[in-house]
Design a protein around this motif. Structure first.
Motif, PDB file in Angstrom:
ATOM      1  N   LEU A  76       0.671  -1.568   0.295  1.00  0.00           N
ATOM      2  CA  LEU A  76      -0.026  -0.093  -0.095  1.00  0.00           C
ATOM      3  C   LEU A  76       0.915   1.542  -0.146  1.00  0.00           C
ATOM      4  CD1 LEU A  76      -2.920   0.658   2.064  1.00  0.00           C
ATOM      5  CD2 LEU A  76      -1.081   2.338   2.252  1.00  0.00           C
ATOM      6  N   THR A  77       0.659   1.766  -1.080  1.00  0.00           N
ATOM      7  CA  THR A  77       1.353   2.953  -0.841  1.00  0.00           C
ATOM      8  C   THR A  77       0.397   4.857  -0.958  1.00  0.00           C
ATOM      9  OG1 THR A  77       1.268   3.302  -3.798  1.00  0.00           O
ATOM     10  CG2 THR A  77       3.371   2.526  -2.548  1.00  0.00           C
ATOM     11  N   VAL A  78       0.788   5.572   0.050  1.00  0.00           N
ATOM     12  CA  VAL A  78      -0.161   6.509   0.360  1.00  0.00           C
ATOM     13  C   VAL A  78       1.299   8.210  -0.542  1.00  0.00           C
ATOM     14  CG1 VAL A  78      -1.067   8.469   1.374  1.00  0.00           C
ATOM     15  CG2 VAL A  78      -1.234   6.047   1.994  1.00  0.00           C
ATOM     16  N   ARG A  79       0.395   8.363  -1.872  1.00  0.00           N
ATOM     17  CA  ARG A  79       1.030   9.450  -2.491  1.00  0.00           C
ATOM     18  C   ARG A  79       2.282   8.762  -3.088  1.00  0.00           C
ATOM     19  NH1 ARG A  79       0.143  15.090   0.920  1.00  0.00           N
ATOM     20  NH2 ARG A  79       0.830  16.417  -0.752  1.00  0.00           N
ATOM     21  N   GLY A  80       2.709   8.061  -3.321  1.00  0.00           N
ATOM     22  CA  GLY A  80       3.893   7.114  -3.886  1.00  0.00           C
ATOM     23  C   GLY A  80       4.469   7.367  -3.004  1.00  0.00           C
ATOM     24  N   TYR A 121      -5.631  13.874   6.205  1.00  0.00           N
ATOM     25  CA  TYR A 121      -7.071  14.097   5.451  1.00  0.00           C
ATOM     26  C   TYR A 121      -5.684  14.717   3.556  1.00  0.00           C
ATOM     27  CZ  TYR A 121      -5.889  19.000   5.999  1.00  0.00           C
ATOM     28  OH  TYR A 121      -5.165  20.170   5.570  1.00  0.00           O
ATOM     29  N   ARG A 122      -4.851  14.942   3.892  1.00  0.00           N
ATOM     30  CA  ARG A 122      -4.390  15.518   2.812  1.00  0.00           C
ATOM     31  C   ARG A 122      -2.929  13.930   2.207  1.00  0.00           C
ATOM     32  NH1 ARG A 122      -1.931  18.728   6.724  1.00  0.00           N
ATOM     33  NH2 ARG A 122      -2.900  20.833   6.536  1.00  0.00           N
ATOM     34  N   GLU A 153      -7.586  11.199  -4.366  1.00  0.00           N
ATOM     35  CA  GLU A 153      -8.366  11.757  -3.310  1.00  0.00           C
ATOM     36  C   GLU A 153      -9.296  11.664  -3.184  1.00  0.00           C
ATOM     37  OE1 GLU A 153     -10.103  14.774  -6.150  1.00  0.00           O
ATOM     38  OE2 GLU A 153      -7.335  15.194  -6.689  1.00  0.00           O
ATOM     39  N   LEU A 154      -9.293  10.543  -2.251  1.00  0.00           N
ATOM     40  CA  LEU A 154     -10.752   9.704  -1.090  1.00  0.00           C
ATOM     41  C   LEU A 154     -10.927  10.758   0.496  1.00  0.00           C
ATOM     42  CD1 LEU A 154      -8.823   5.872  -0.678  1.00  0.00           C
ATOM     43  CD2 LEU A 154     -10.635   6.823  -2.244  1.00  0.00           C
ATOM     44  N   PRO A 155     -12.350  10.839   0.205  1.00  0.00           N
ATOM     45  CA  PRO A 155     -11.948  11.227   1.180  1.00  0.00           C
ATOM     46  C   PRO A 155     -12.529  11.098   2.371  1.00  0.00           C
ATOM     47  CG  PRO A 155     -15.014  10.000  -0.270  1.00  0.00           C
ATOM     48  CD  PRO A 155     -12.975   9.698  -0.761  1.00  0.00           C
ATOM     49  N   PRO A 156     -12.351  11.872   3.875  1.00  0.00           N
ATOM     50  CA  PRO A 156     -12.181  11.697   4.900  1.00  0.00           C
ATOM     51  C   PRO A 156     -13.611  10.498   4.986  1.00  0.00           C
ATOM     52  CG  PRO A 156     -12.051  13.579   5.002  1.00  0.00           C
ATOM     53  CD  PRO A 156     -12.631  13.769   3.790  1.00  0.00           C
ATOM     54  N   ASP A 157     -12.450   9.179   5.616  1.00  0.00           N
ATOM     55  CA  ASP A 157     -14.020   7.896   6.300  1.00  0.00           C
ATOM     56  C   ASP A 157     -13.176   6.964   6.776  1.00  0.00           C
ATOM     57  OD1 ASP A 157     -16.056   6.628   6.493  1.00  0.00           O
ATOM     58  OD2 ASP A 157     -17.076   6.773   4.269  1.00  0.00           O
ATOM     59  N   ILE A 164      -9.191   7.029   6.616  1.00  0.00           N
ATOM     60  CA  ILE A 164      -8.650   9.006   5.822  1.00  0.00           C
ATOM     61  C   ILE A 164      -9.372  10.442   7.425  1.00  0.00           C
ATOM     62  CG2 ILE A 164      -8.105  10.945   4.251  1.00  0.00           C
ATOM     63  CD1 ILE A 164      -8.085   8.247   2.419  1.00  0.00           C
ATOM     64  N   THR A 165      -8.406  10.672   7.823  1.00  0.00           N
ATOM     65  CA  THR A 165      -9.118  11.567   8.961  1.00  0.00           C
ATOM     66  C   THR A 165      -9.461  12.704   8.867  1.00  0.00           C
ATOM     67  OG1 THR A 165      -6.449  12.405   9.300  1.00  0.00           O
ATOM     68  CG2 THR A 165      -7.569  10.466  11.071  1.00  0.00           C
ATOM     69  N   ARG A 166     -10.667  12.967   9.119  1.00  0.00           N
ATOM     70  CA  ARG A 166     -10.781  14.876   8.975  1.00  0.00           C
ATOM     71  C   ARG A 166     -10.199  15.636   9.531  1.00  0.00           C
ATOM     72  NH1 ARG A 166     -14.906  10.829   9.331  1.00  0.00           N
ATOM     73  NH2 ARG A 166     -16.633  11.113   7.765  1.00  0.00           N
ATOM     74  N   PRO A 167     -10.005  16.923   8.504  1.00  0.00           N
ATOM     75  CA  PRO A 167      -9.514  17.716   8.862  1.00  0.00           C
ATOM     76  C   PRO A 167     -10.166  18.283  10.013  1.00  0.00           C
ATOM     77  CG  PRO A 167     -10.521  18.619   6.947  1.00  0.00           C
ATOM     78  CD  PRO A 167     -11.100  17.184   7.085  1.00  0.00           C
ATOM     79  N   PHE A 168      -9.137  20.009  10.722  1.00  0.00           N
ATOM     80  CA  PHE A 168      -9.835  19.945  12.441  1.00  0.00           C
ATOM     81  C   PHE A 168     -11.354  20.475  11.923  1.00  0.00           C
ATOM     82  CE2 PHE A 168      -7.975  23.900  11.137  1.00  0.00           C
ATOM     83  CZ  PHE A 168      -8.320  24.372  11.571  1.00  0.00           C
ATOM     84  N   TRP A 169     -11.190  21.213  10.748  1.00  0.00           N
ATOM     85  CA  TRP A 169     -12.895  22.131   9.998  1.00  0.00           C
ATOM     86  C   TRP A 169     -13.731  20.963  10.194  1.00  0.00           C
ATOM     87  CZ3 TRP A 169      -8.325  22.415   7.554  1.00  0.00           C
ATOM     88  CH2 TRP A 169      -7.995  22.055   6.190  1.00  0.00           C
TER      89      TRP A 169
END
Length: 998
Positions: free
Chosen positions: A657-661, A675-676, A719-723, A748-753
């Motif tokens: 599994l790779t995340v952003r390469g 989230y990024r 670009e998976l949404p937080p979930d 994938i965590t949500r940003p604080f907002w």
């Protein structure tokens, strides 16, 4: 294929005897294409199903798709790896030449430079064997550096570094008592080990020196040491030429087998109850119970290891020839290397002596000599049809046996074989059949027959093109010289009917009567029939050239089997029905086996991954229990009762599994990303070595999601949404069953907002702001409504104030006219009515609307005033009975301007029969319809007679009132003018329609 009746032929005069044995079909992998080297020492399958191969230049791992090669630069402890061992923790250990230790786990290689705790395990001699005891301790035997214990707690103990064992070649843990046994240069020893693994008592179990007269003859092959426990109490080991057996329960020792001085033994491997012996000249399958060799394969190769994987495939590693892969030991073959005339086999037949006859075609390389062959007692015998160069490139179409005659149809002619005599009868033949008193054959254009008497009465020159007696069948009496197309096949059924299939027609001939089945309007086939057979229940089976297998009953199509029902291809070249009613189908994509038709039809197939030489199968024949398969690369045969190895579902694993390469190190815990970090790539694999085609994968990101399908072994999820995600993937191979799913969980965590507390705070704040805004807006709106209402009232009052003077001015003009023309009594009456009207106007001054009754009273009073002024019109007021005139309200003085306009302008220039009608009606939605109808001169004429300086203010004021009343009203007042028209096109009057909502 054809089956012969009794035949007596002196084949010794006809045939060249060539003795060849059958072989297995192997796929070869070498260092020239996929391996790091062709010198391969060992094959190993780990617990996940991956295949590992040790070579003198590194190791290779195979996943069914590709070989991944690894060297010292990738983390291997040594480039030469002799064997593998996997412990209970899933670590794959490498048995190396230089004695250095390392392992592979979860995609990573670990050696002493990475894990310093492994450094004390390194030895001065290569590692002969590894094992694990019941406590999870790893034991390592080295050839010349003693025994090493790598305890589960990480501590390391070394034993027997200085004793007189000689070389140590292996170790074995007995499951019953967990005792350890060592195979050494001196014999087999049992070891008693204490709990700390630092004290060992060695007891000689078998002193080989006492068992063998000359101790020096017992020399274990140091390069390929093998110590094979074949059962709980039985161990087999070897030296260069002999097998040794030790029975631990009976305390016995024996030498059961010797290969002789011409071969050397390099490896031992277990296959069920048998043992594979790898030698310098092939692999021997040894039956240790019967003490005999069952089979020998790959005689030209030095076999270093043999392994049978969980699917039942065999892997033979060699020194110098790479890896040989075989899916089954039950699928045999003949090729040109085993004595066939050519590799491309076109047709098969069987004679009364159960010999299998083989016809050939031209392959990529031409062969010399027009010949066929037969197989008898596993030997191939060549039969030459002609030694003339003209026949060197012939292709055999069919072989027929009938009533002592042997017919061979080829592209260069139809041959009759009898004894040593071979006659070329016809220059070209696609097929031949002896039927009744005639010989039937097919050419490129016609189906023809020749009386058999012609062949018995004269000899035919091989160079003649056609016989004088050659003539088309039934053309004279039946079909009138019809072209039937290229012959596909002849078939004689038990009812002595001759079936004929061509590329255009399907026919049946019986007692001089021809039935063209393909002419029947119910016939639905649009492709040619390549072969015909009949099942035991009388059902006719057709092998078609594009529509699969078709079944006939009473000349009607009653069923079919196609690709969507499991057939490997709809292009079926030949069929054969065996004695059990099983249907064998030759296709251009392998061999099919159909059983249970029609009640419980089951379709299975075999292809190159089952040992078939080629997927291009041209013919199939069943003789007794043996199925013969003609392919474009040779001839296969196997026992029809051979139970195919279980067709397994793939084993699926998530590789990485790779995340952003960036590769992510997986752990047992769920993975959490910010989230990024929402560009995710997942690589997975499905292990199935004999599938023959790419696996089908399906995956999803939530258990409730629909499946997505692919043939790729990786997916990119951008670009998976937080979930919270659960990636689920499974695979399907040739068995048709989906594998057990492999999963990986990540978040994938949500940003604080987007967090719950932040959203709650925002919601509360927004609600507060909105509440204040709504309150302020409502307050302002209320003020605006009040202001607008005041403005509207002011405007209406202003308009009505303008209407009242307008009305008064007209009324005073009328009074003036009455005073000048009428008497004082009339003037007084007029002034009384006028006064009453003025009072009504004053009463309604502060009202925006009045009842219809009040409006009627006002308008009636006004009409009476106008009639006193000028008695030149009559008026009528009509009221709908359903209209509640006392409670239904309308705007005040909305009718008067239109009534005034009709009197002053419509009737001004018309002297007689002036009629004014006012109607009040109730609409379907409770709206009030008011119609003012006059029969005056009409608007157009009145406009032309009106002074250009005069402007009618009354109607304009009403329009402005309606516009103000309609502002922001949901249901609006409508006003319409209709010019009435008579039969001559004149406009005698006007109608005004006012619609007022309730």
């Amino acid at each position: 294929m054809k089956i012969a009746t009794p035949l007596c032929i002196i084949w010794l005069l006809l045939c060249g005897h060539l003795s060849f044995a059958q072989s297995l079909n192997f796929k070869n992998y070498t260092g020239e294409d996929v391996l790091p080297s062709s010198n391969v020492y060992a094959a190993f399958q780990d617990s996940k199903g991956f295949m590992w191969f040790g070579t003198d230049q590194g190791v290779s791992r195979y996943d069914g798709y590709a070989f991944s090669n690894y060297a010292v630069s990738d983390g291997l402890p040594d480039k030469e790896v002799f064997d593998f061992f996997e412990d209970t923790q899933g670590r794959v250990w490498f048995l190396t030449m230089n004695g250095k230790v390392g392992y592979y786990r979860d995609g990573n290689f670990v050696n002493a430079s990475i894990d310093s705790t492994l450094r004390p395990l390194d030895s001065k001699s290569y590692i002969s064997m590894m094992g694990e005891d019941k406590k999870g301790n790893i034991w390592i035997s080295t050839v010349k550096d003693g025994l090493i214990c790598y305890r589960r707690d990480g501590k390391i103990n070394r034993l027997f570094q200085d004793n007189d064992f000689g070389n140590i070649h292996g170790l074995y843990f007995k499951q019953k008592d967990h005792n350890m046994y060592l195979l050494t240069q001196r014999g087999v020893y049992s070891l008693a080990v204490n709990d700390d693994c630092d004290s060992v008592v060695a007891n000689v179990f078998h002193d080989v020196g006492k068992k063998i007269e000359d101790h020096r003859k017992f020399q274990i092959n140091d390069w390929y040491p093998k110590f094979l426990p074949v059962s709980e109490d039985e161990i087999i080991y070897k030296d260069y030429f002999k097998l040794y057996r030790t029975d631990l329960s009976k305390n016995t020792f024996s030498i059961p087998y010797t290969v002789g001085s011409s071969k050397s033994i390099y490896s031992l491997a277990q296959d069920g109850g048998n043992v594979w012996i790898g030698t310098s000249h092939g692999a021997l399958l040894y039956d240790r119970v019967e003490n005999k060799v069952l089979r020998q394969v790959l005689n030209k190769s030095m076999i270093t290891d043999v392994m049978k994987d969980v699917e039942g495939n065999y892997w033979f590693t060699t020194y110098g020839d790479g890896i040989y892969f075989c899916t089954s030991l039950e699928m045999f073959c003949y090729t040109s290397e085993n004595g066939l005339v050519a590799d491309k086999v076109t047709c098969l037949a069987k004679d009364s002596a159960n010999r299998i006859w083989v016809g050939y075609g031209r392959g990529k390389e031409d062969y010399v000599g027009g010949a066929i062959s037969y197989i008898e007692k596993n030997k191939v015998v060549r039969v030459t049809l002609s030694d003339k160069a003209y026949f060197n490139k012939l292709t055999t179409r069919s072989i027929e046996f009938n009533e002592g005659n042997h017919w061979v149809a080829t592209t260069q002619g139809v041959f009759k074989l009898q004894g040593a005599r071979r006659d070329a009868l016809i220059t070209f033949g696609r097929g031949v059949a002896q039927y009744g008193d005639d010989l039937w054959y097919g050419t490129g254009e016609y189906i023809s027959r020749i009386p058999m008497s012609r062949f018995y009465s004269q000899s035919v020159d091989v160079h003649k093109t056609y016989l004088d007696t050659d003539k088309p069948i039934w053309f004279k009496d039946t079909v009138s010289y019809r072209r039937l197309g290229k012959l596909k096949n002849f078939y004689k059924d038990k009812q002595q009917r001759l079936w004929i299939s061509t590329d255009l027609e399907l026919l049946r001939y019986y007692r001089d009567t021809v039935k063209v089945l393909s002419d029947d309007e119910r016939w639905r086939l649009t492709v040619a029939v390549n072969d015909i057979q009949i099942l035991l229940n009388g059902t006719v089976v057709l092998a078609t050239n594009g529509e699969g297998i078709v079944f006939l009953k009473n000349d009607n199509i009653v069923g079919s089997i196609r690709e969507d029902q499991g057939l490997s291809s709809n292009i079926c070249n030949a069929i054969c029905v065996d004695s059990d009613g099983i249907l064998w189908v030759a296709t251009n994509n392998g061999l099919n086996k159909i059983k249970g038709y029609p009640d419980s039809t089951a379709v299975d197939y075999m292809n190159v991954y089952d040992g078939i030489l080629s997927n291009q199968v041209s013919d199939v024949l069943v003789s007794g229990d043996t199925v013969w398969v003609a392919t474009s690369k040779g001839l296969n045969f196997f026992n029809k009762h051979w139970i195919d190895k279980k067709k397994m579902s793939p084993r699926v694993y998530i590789e990485s599994l790779t995340v952003r390469g960036v590769p992510v190190q997986r752990s047992s815990q769920d993975l959490v990303f910010e989230y990024r970090e929402n560009d995710v790539s997942i690589k997975y694999t499905g292990l199935l070595f004999n599938n023959g085609e790419p696996l089908i994968f399906r995956y999803k990101l939530h258990d409730s999601d629909p499946w997505r399908f692919t043939k790729s072994t990786s997916v990119y999820l951008p670009e998976l949404p937080p979930d919270d995600y659960e990636f689920i993937v499974s695979a399907r191979g040739r068995s048709g069953h989906w594998s057990r799913a492999a999963t990986i969980n990540f978040e994938i965590t949500r940003p604080f907002w987007q967090s719950a507390w932040f959203i709650a705070a925002i919601i509360i704040g927004v609600i507060a702001v909105i509440s204040l805004a709504v309150y302020w807006s409502f307050k302002q709106q209320k003020k605006e409504i009040q202001r607008q209402h005041r403005v509207t009232i002011s405007e209406l009052r202003s308009l009505r104030a303008q209407m009242n003077p307008h009305f008064l001015f007209n009324a005073l003009n009328s009074i003036q006219g009455v005073l000048l023309k009428q008497s004082v009594e009339v003037t007084q009456d007029y002034l009384g009515k006028f006064g009453k009207l003025m009072r009504t106007i004053l009463d309604h001054a502060d009202k925006s609307s009045i009842s219809i009754k009040e409006e009627l009273d006002s308008i009636t009073n006004y009409l009476e005033i106008e009639q006193l002024r000028a008695n030149q019109f009559q008026y009528h007021i009509e009221i709908d009975p359903s209209l509640d005139i006392y409670n239904r309200e309308i705007p005040a003085m909305i009718i008067q301007p239109f009534v005034e306009n009709a009197i002053w302008h419509g009737f001004a220039h018309k002297t007689d029969d002036n009629q004014l009608t006012i109607k009040f009606t109730n609409g379907l939605d409770d709206e009030t319809f008011i119609e003012i109808i006059d029969n005056g001169i009409g608007r157009k004429k009145a406009q032309s007679l009106r002074s250009s300086k005069h402007k009618s203010k009354g109607i304009q004021l009403v329009r402005e009132r309606i516009e103000i009343l309609n502002y922001k009203a949901q249901h609006k007042i409508s006003l319409a003018f209709i010019d009435l028209e008579d039969a001559d096109g004149n406009h005698p009057g006007t109608k005004v329609v006012i619609s007022i909502p309730s």
